[in-house]
Design an enzyme around this catalytic site. Sequence first.
Site, PDB file in Angstrom:
ATOM      1  N   ASN A   7     -42.557   3.588 -21.973  1.00 24.51           N
ATOM      2  CA  ASN A   7     -41.373   3.456 -21.127  1.00 24.51           C
ATOM      3  C   ASN A   7     -41.079   1.960 -21.007  1.00 24.51           C
ATOM      4  O   ASN A   7     -41.706   1.253 -20.213  1.00 24.51           O
ATOM      5  CB  ASN A   7     -41.688   4.092 -19.764  1.00 24.51           C
ATOM      6  CG  ASN A   7     -40.493   4.099 -18.829  1.00 24.51           C
ATOM      7  OD1 ASN A   7     -39.510   3.412 -19.080  1.00 24.51           O
ATOM      8  ND2 ASN A   7     -40.594   4.855 -17.756  1.00 24.51           N
ATOM      9  N   LYS A  14     -44.376   0.420 -19.536  1.00 21.59           N
ATOM     10  CA  LYS A  14     -45.366   1.341 -18.976  1.00 21.59           C
ATOM     11  C   LYS A  14     -45.813   2.251 -20.104  1.00 21.59           C
ATOM     12  O   LYS A  14     -45.008   2.584 -20.983  1.00 21.59           O
ATOM     13  CB  LYS A  14     -44.731   2.228 -17.900  1.00 21.59           C
ATOM     14  CG  LYS A  14     -44.430   1.519 -16.621  1.00 21.59           C
ATOM     15  CD  LYS A  14     -43.967   2.556 -15.595  1.00 21.59           C
ATOM     16  CE  LYS A  14     -43.207   1.862 -14.491  1.00 21.59           C
ATOM     17  NZ  LYS A  14     -42.330   2.717 -13.749  1.00 21.59           N
ATOM     18  N   ARG A  88     -38.995   6.645 -23.847  1.00 20.30           N
ATOM     19  CA  ARG A  88     -37.862   6.861 -22.942  1.00 20.30           C
ATOM     20  C   ARG A  88     -36.719   5.985 -23.453  1.00 20.30           C
ATOM     21  O   ARG A  88     -36.887   4.771 -23.623  1.00 20.30           O
ATOM     22  CB  ARG A  88     -38.260   6.446 -21.530  1.00 20.30           C
ATOM     23  CG  ARG A  88     -37.103   6.474 -20.596  1.00 20.30           C
ATOM     24  CD  ARG A  88     -37.522   6.109 -19.197  1.00 20.30           C
ATOM     25  NE  ARG A  88     -36.357   6.119 -18.335  1.00 20.30           N
ATOM     26  CZ  ARG A  88     -36.065   5.157 -17.473  1.00 20.30           C
ATOM     27  NH1 ARG A  88     -36.849   4.110 -17.346  1.00 20.30           N
ATOM     28  NH2 ARG A  88     -34.991   5.249 -16.731  1.00 20.30           N
ATOM     29  N   HIS A 177     -31.546   9.337 -15.020  1.00 21.68           N
ATOM     30  CA  HIS A 177     -32.678  10.028 -14.381  1.00 21.68           C
ATOM     31  C   HIS A 177     -32.756  11.486 -14.837  1.00 21.68           C
ATOM     32  O   HIS A 177     -33.350  12.316 -14.146  1.00 21.68           O
ATOM     33  CB  HIS A 177     -32.563  10.040 -12.836  1.00 21.68           C
ATOM     34  CG  HIS A 177     -32.835   8.742 -12.173  1.00 21.68           C
ATOM     35  ND1 HIS A 177     -32.214   8.375 -11.006  1.00 21.68           N
ATOM     36  CD2 HIS A 177     -33.659   7.722 -12.497  1.00 21.68           C
ATOM     37  CE1 HIS A 177     -32.641   7.184 -10.631  1.00 21.68           C
ATOM     38  NE2 HIS A 177     -33.512   6.761 -11.523  1.00 21.68           N
ATOM     39  N   GLY A 209     -34.275   3.038  -8.050  1.00 19.38           N
ATOM     40  CA  GLY A 209     -33.014   3.639  -8.515  1.00 19.38           C
ATOM     41  C   GLY A 209     -32.914   4.988  -7.819  1.00 19.38           C
ATOM     42  O   GLY A 209     -33.950   5.623  -7.591  1.00 19.38           O
ATOM     43  N   ARG A 238     -29.227  -1.909  -5.851  1.00 24.63           N
ATOM     44  CA  ARG A 238     -27.876  -1.645  -6.412  1.00 24.63           C
ATOM     45  C   ARG A 238     -26.961  -1.106  -5.316  1.00 24.63           C
ATOM     46  O   ARG A 238     -27.394  -0.320  -4.471  1.00 24.63           O
ATOM     47  CB  ARG A 238     -27.962  -0.604  -7.531  1.00 24.63           C
ATOM     48  CG  ARG A 238     -28.515  -1.151  -8.804  1.00 24.63           C
ATOM     49  CD  ARG A 238     -28.664  -0.065  -9.844  1.00 24.63           C
ATOM     50  NE  ARG A 238     -30.022  -0.083 -10.367  1.00 24.63           N
ATOM     51  CZ  ARG A 238     -30.606   0.940 -10.978  1.00 24.63           C
ATOM     52  NH1 ARG A 238     -29.972   2.078 -11.153  1.00 24.63           N
ATOM     53  NH2 ARG A 238     -31.832   0.824 -11.418  1.00 24.63           N
ATOM     54  N   ILE A 328     -39.458   7.107  -2.679  1.00 29.13           N
ATOM     55  CA  ILE A 328     -39.028   7.354  -1.295  1.00 29.13           C
ATOM     56  C   ILE A 328     -39.008   8.863  -1.024  1.00 29.13           C
ATOM     57  O   ILE A 328     -39.520   9.331   0.000  1.00 29.13           O
ATOM     58  CB  ILE A 328     -37.635   6.728  -1.043  1.00 29.13           C
ATOM     59  CG1 ILE A 328     -37.702   5.206  -1.228  1.00 29.13           C
ATOM     60  CG2 ILE A 328     -37.125   7.080   0.356  1.00 29.13           C
ATOM     61  CD1 ILE A 328     -36.349   4.496  -1.197  1.00 29.13           C
ATOM     62  N   GLU A 381     -42.136  11.499 -15.138  1.00 28.25           N
ATOM     63  CA  GLU A 381     -41.251  11.330 -16.297  1.00 28.25           C
ATOM     64  C   GLU A 381     -42.042  11.224 -17.594  1.00 28.25           C
ATOM     65  O   GLU A 381     -41.634  11.750 -18.625  1.00 28.25           O
ATOM     66  CB  GLU A 381     -40.375  10.085 -16.113  1.00 28.25           C
ATOM     67  CG  GLU A 381     -39.236  10.342 -15.140  1.00 28.25           C
ATOM     68  CD  GLU A 381     -38.393   9.111 -14.873  1.00 28.25           C
ATOM     69  OE1 GLU A 381     -38.874   8.224 -14.156  1.00 28.25           O
ATOM     70  OE2 GLU A 381     -37.270   9.049 -15.382  1.00 28.25           O
TER      71      GLU A 381
HETATM   72  P1  AMP Z   1     -39.939   4.237  -7.299  1.00 31.19           P
HETATM   73  O1  AMP Z   1     -38.837   3.409  -7.879  1.00 31.19           O
HETATM   74  O2  AMP Z   1     -39.760   5.716  -7.551  1.00 31.19           O
HETATM   75  O3  AMP Z   1     -41.313   3.751  -7.658  1.00 31.19           O
HETATM   76  O4  AMP Z   1     -39.836   4.088  -5.695  1.00 31.19           O
HETATM   77  C1  AMP Z   1     -39.951   2.840  -5.063  1.00 31.19           C
HETATM   78  C2  AMP Z   1     -39.561   2.997  -3.602  1.00 31.19           C
HETATM   79  O5  AMP Z   1     -40.437   3.956  -2.979  1.00 31.19           O
HETATM   80  C3  AMP Z   1     -39.692   1.709  -2.810  1.00 31.19           C
HETATM   81  O6  AMP Z   1     -38.611   1.578  -1.901  1.00 31.19           O
HETATM   82  C4  AMP Z   1     -40.974   1.934  -2.038  1.00 31.19           C
HETATM   83  O7  AMP Z   1     -40.988   1.179  -0.840  1.00 31.19           O
HETATM   84  C5  AMP Z   1     -40.859   3.417  -1.731  1.00 31.19           C
HETATM   85  N1  AMP Z   1     -42.155   3.971  -1.314  1.00 31.19           N
HETATM   86  C6  AMP Z   1     -43.283   4.072  -2.048  1.00 31.19           C
HETATM   87  N2  AMP Z   1     -44.295   4.570  -1.275  1.00 31.19           N
HETATM   88  C7  AMP Z   1     -43.773   4.766  -0.040  1.00 31.19           C
HETATM   89  C8  AMP Z   1     -44.301   5.242   1.201  1.00 31.19           C
HETATM   90  N3  AMP Z   1     -45.585   5.620   1.316  1.00 31.19           N
HETATM   91  N4  AMP Z   1     -43.469   5.321   2.259  1.00 31.19           N
HETATM   92  C9  AMP Z   1     -42.185   4.923   2.167  1.00 31.19           C
HETATM   93  N5  AMP Z   1     -41.623   4.470   1.031  1.00 31.19           N
HETATM   94  C10 AMP Z   1     -42.404   4.381  -0.060  1.00 31.19           C
END
Ligand code: AMP
Length: 396
Positions: A7, A14, A88, A177, A209, A238, A328, A381
């Site tokens: 990725n 990754k 990806r 996505h 994202g 964004r 999130i 993914e």
């Molecule tokens: P991703 O791009 O899917 O890796 O998601 C990143 C987002 O997930 C960032 O805003 C992180 O702060 C949020 N995130 C990851 N772990 C937690 C958690 N335990 N509680 C709240 N937000 C989180």
Amino acid sequence: MKVLVLNTGSSSVKFKLFSTKKWSVPASGMIENIFEPVSTVYFNTKNEQRIYSEKIGNHANAIGLLLKMLISHRVIIAFEELDAIGHRVVHGGDLFCEAVLVTQEVKNKIASFAPLAPLHNPINLEGMLAVESLIENVPQVAVFDTAFHHTIPSYAYRYALPNSLYEDLGIRRYGFHGTSHHYVASQTAKAMGKEIHELAMITLHLGNGASVCAVKGGKSIDTSMGMTPLEGLMMGSRSGDLDPGVIFYLMNHTQMNADEIEHLLNTQSGLKGIAGTNDMRKIEERINKNDPLAILAMEMFVYRIIKYIGAYAAVLGDVDVLVFTGGIGEHSAKTREAICTKLTLLGVQIDTHLNTRNNTLCRSIHDPSSKIALWVTPTDEELCIAKETVQVINRL
Ligand code: AMP
């Protein structure tokens, strides 16, 4: 079979190596900050977790290093053990509606979509070329972020712009996505004991994202990202949906040029623009201390999401299940609760106990009285790319 998934992002690579027997992961990791003077290398095997710093410089070097580490850490003995490599690829335009074997023609097409994804497609291609230069004859498969959305009808994917812009320049909504939306929709249907084609679903991929997808009968019928991943929800950095007039205003009333405005909308906006950080964990901590900008950022983030859910409920005609995924969506019980408690019109009832329970598995979080099921389904993914890669290889 051993399948390596790569990725390649704008400044990171990754990887996950899968053994298709039980889909175990003998090794995984990433290299981030590739263009910085010092990059960080993460390399995990069953017995070892290594993190160290090294100058990498470009994506080809990063992939070369990761491949060589597979051998130096004795995960594999020779490159020939790899049966396939899945990549990806962010943009497949309107051409690729499923994963395909990488051929010269496919590479040319991926290159031709570079103007639509300038930060991603050239780098995705670089990854393929780096593999080719190191390993002869390993089949490579391209899995497109846009592919799942090829079922969106033209009235939903067209912008209300002159036809020639669509016909000559491909200006339309594509959505992204897709691998994640498809994966969590399928996993959730399975967990519910249903067939995906029986369900009307809204999948919420909420990470740095973020996008929403309306899935009917297992097919994407609309999604919030557009020609680029900038449209739709408020995201980590964004802006999401914006009156295009803002861009002309900025051009006419500041010194900013098009590149600077693009940079502003992609990297300085969203949660970061409002709260100064794109890290939802920090925003939550600050909300607990009544920080007004953190509160506003969360309110805006949630408000956009419920507007899209309302719109997609209308588009679907009926909603059986709402699925949360992404960093999130999977981990922020606070965000999920804030969204669900605003969906009373749809008869949504969250179970606050289930919602806050520490659990990283695919799980339901609705109260039995809820008219719509609520699920938290971790996305994977790389696993999805590995499975699609195997499907393509098996068809050869
Ligand atoms: P991703 O791009 O899917 O890796 O998601 C990143 C987002 O997930 C960032 O805003 C992180 O702060 C949020 N995130 C990851 N772990 C937690 C958690 N335990 N509680 C709240 N937000 C989180």
